[in-house]
Design a protein around this motif. Sequence first.
Motif, mmCIF file in Angstrom:
data_model
loop_
_atom_site.group_PDB
_atom_site.id
_atom_site.type_symbol
_atom_site.label_atom_id
_atom_site.label_comp_id
_atom_site.label_asym_id
_atom_site.label_seq_id
_atom_site.Cartn_x
_atom_site.Cartn_y
_atom_site.Cartn_z
ATOM 1 N N LEU A 57 0.800 -1.220 0.000
ATOM 2 C CA LEU A 57 0.000 0.000 0.000
ATOM 3 C C LEU A 57 0.836 1.274 0.000
ATOM 4 N N LEU A 58 2.097 1.186 0.358
ATOM 5 C CA LEU A 58 2.959 2.365 0.380
ATOM 6 C C LEU A 58 3.802 2.520 -0.885
ATOM 7 N N ALA A 59 3.613 1.658 -1.860
ATOM 8 C CA ALA A 59 4.402 1.736 -3.086
ATOM 9 C C ALA A 59 4.127 3.054 -3.802
ATOM 10 N N PRO A 60 5.168 3.694 -4.323
ATOM 11 C CA PRO A 60 4.984 4.955 -5.036
ATOM 12 C C PRO A 60 4.504 4.765 -6.477
ATOM 13 N N LEU A 61 4.296 3.506 -6.869
ATOM 14 C CA LEU A 61 3.833 3.218 -8.221
ATOM 15 C C LEU A 61 3.092 1.903 -8.254
ATOM 16 N N GLY A 62 2.313 1.722 -9.311
ATOM 17 C CA GLY A 62 1.640 0.455 -9.571
ATOM 18 C C GLY A 62 2.303 -0.185 -10.780
ATOM 19 N N ILE A 63 2.558 -1.487 -10.699
ATOM 20 C CA ILE A 63 3.208 -2.227 -11.782
ATOM 21 C C ILE A 63 2.164 -3.150 -12.380
ATOM 22 N N TYR A 64 1.869 -2.963 -13.661
ATOM 23 C CA TYR A 64 0.811 -3.711 -14.328
ATOM 24 C C TYR A 64 1.355 -4.481 -15.519
ATOM 25 N N VAL A 65 0.995 -5.765 -15.614
ATOM 26 C CA VAL A 65 1.228 -6.533 -16.827
ATOM 27 C C VAL A 65 0.005 -6.270 -17.696
ATOM 28 N N TYR A 139 12.614 6.342 -12.317
ATOM 29 C CA TYR A 139 12.131 4.967 -12.187
ATOM 30 C C TYR A 139 12.907 4.097 -13.169
ATOM 31 N N THR A 140 13.249 2.880 -12.741
ATOM 32 C CA THR A 140 14.005 1.966 -13.597
ATOM 33 C C THR A 140 13.317 0.607 -13.605
ATOM 34 N N PHE A 141 13.229 0.025 -14.800
ATOM 35 C CA PHE A 141 12.668 -1.306 -15.000
ATOM 36 C C PHE A 141 13.781 -2.157 -15.593
ATOM 37 N N GLY A 142 14.079 -3.285 -14.939
ATOM 38 C CA GLY A 142 15.185 -4.111 -15.399
ATOM 39 C C GLY A 142 14.910 -5.595 -15.305
ATOM 40 N N TYR A 143 15.859 -6.353 -15.813
ATOM 41 C CA TYR A 143 15.795 -7.810 -15.790
ATOM 42 C C TYR A 143 17.119 -8.355 -15.277
ATOM 43 N N SER A 144 17.036 -9.292 -14.352
ATOM 44 C CA SER A 144 18.212 -9.928 -13.783
ATOM 45 C C SER A 144 18.476 -11.249 -14.496
ATOM 46 N N SER A 146 19.327 -13.808 -13.308
ATOM 47 C CA SER A 146 18.843 -14.926 -12.490
ATOM 48 C C SER A 146 17.363 -15.215 -12.741
ATOM 49 N N GLY A 147 16.720 -14.451 -13.654
ATOM 50 C CA GLY A 147 15.354 -14.750 -14.060
ATOM 51 C C GLY A 147 14.279 -13.883 -13.445
ATOM 52 N N TYR A 148 14.626 -12.760 -12.865
ATOM 53 C CA TYR A 148 13.644 -11.896 -12.216
ATOM 54 C C TYR A 148 13.621 -10.502 -12.838
ATOM 55 N N PHE A 149 12.428 -9.923 -12.876
ATOM 56 C CA PHE A 149 12.277 -8.525 -13.261
ATOM 57 C C PHE A 149 12.303 -7.689 -11.991
ATOM 58 N N TRP A 150 12.686 -6.419 -12.100
ATOM 59 C CA TRP A 150 12.735 -5.538 -10.946
ATOM 60 C C TRP A 150 12.417 -4.112 -11.369
ATOM 61 N N VAL A 151 11.891 -3.366 -10.420
ATOM 62 C CA VAL A 151 11.597 -1.953 -10.609
ATOM 63 C C VAL A 151 12.147 -1.210 -9.405
ATOM 64 N N THR A 152 12.775 -0.070 -9.650
ATOM 65 C CA THR A 152 13.187 0.804 -8.563
ATOM 66 C C THR A 152 12.579 2.181 -8.797
ATOM 67 N N ALA A 153 12.347 2.899 -7.706
ATOM 68 C CA ALA A 153 11.762 4.235 -7.756
ATOM 69 C C ALA A 153 12.746 5.231 -7.163
ATOM 70 N N ASP A 155 12.560 7.157 -4.706
ATOM 71 C CA ASP A 155 12.596 7.224 -3.240
ATOM 72 C C ASP A 155 13.250 6.000 -2.606
ATOM 73 N N GLY A 156 13.831 5.109 -3.425
ATOM 74 C CA GLY A 156 14.489 3.915 -2.900
ATOM 75 C C GLY A 156 13.610 2.675 -2.916
ATOM 76 N N TYR A 157 12.339 2.818 -3.248
ATOM 77 C CA TYR A 157 11.433 1.666 -3.328
ATOM 78 C C TYR A 157 11.917 0.705 -4.410
ATOM 79 N N SER A 158 11.783 -0.592 -4.146
ATOM 80 C CA SER A 158 12.083 -1.591 -5.172
ATOM 81 C C SER A 158 11.095 -2.738 -5.068
ATOM 82 N N PHE A 159 10.855 -3.381 -6.185
ATOM 83 C CA PHE A 159 9.950 -4.526 -6.243
ATOM 84 C C PHE A 159 10.543 -5.517 -7.235
ATOM 85 N N VAL A 160 10.552 -6.794 -6.862
ATOM 86 C CA VAL A 160 11.129 -7.854 -7.687
ATOM 87 C C VAL A 160 10.084 -8.942 -7.882
ATOM 88 N N TRP A 161 10.001 -9.493 -9.100
ATOM 89 C CA TRP A 161 9.069 -10.592 -9.350
ATOM 90 C C TRP A 161 9.583 -11.452 -10.495
#
Length: 168
Positions: A57-65, A139-144, A146-153, A155-161
Amino acid sequence: MFKKAAFVTTLAVVMTSAIFGASVALADGGDSLIPVYTEGNGWADCFADGRLNSCDLLAPLGIYVTRETTLDVDANGVPAWNDDGTPAYKDVVTGIELWGAASGYANETKILSMSVEDIQAAVAAGNGADVILAKNDGYTFGYSASGYFWVTAPDGYSFVWEGADLLG
């Protein structure tokens, strides 16, 4: 006195989370939350608008497929049919969108979007290394590798999936 101060502080944090978290990045204009059960964490209120990071709920962005509904066809291009005689349709992943607060905008806006084809081409060009797929407004959208996507904002927020659906 300590318990009362702790309660007031907790209440303030929860209310701030609900107010500010729920106001960010609702691409469909909605503000509804739904209870979701997650293994190890129990029940949590989550956004009901389809974002990947719905329970943050505190994410500064929404990530949508993003998805598109298309007519289902076989390898020869012949349309598929349901048992009741109606045409069969399927959902196809088309890309990714990031929605949130961007500098210069008063309301949430689309920060970036990228098609599946562009994602696949960029990952392939990375030759097995980590790759930044897109950047915009901090904002940055990347791919690792190791098989994971990631987003950073900014403000330091990050999300990996794990997003195999984006790789085809």
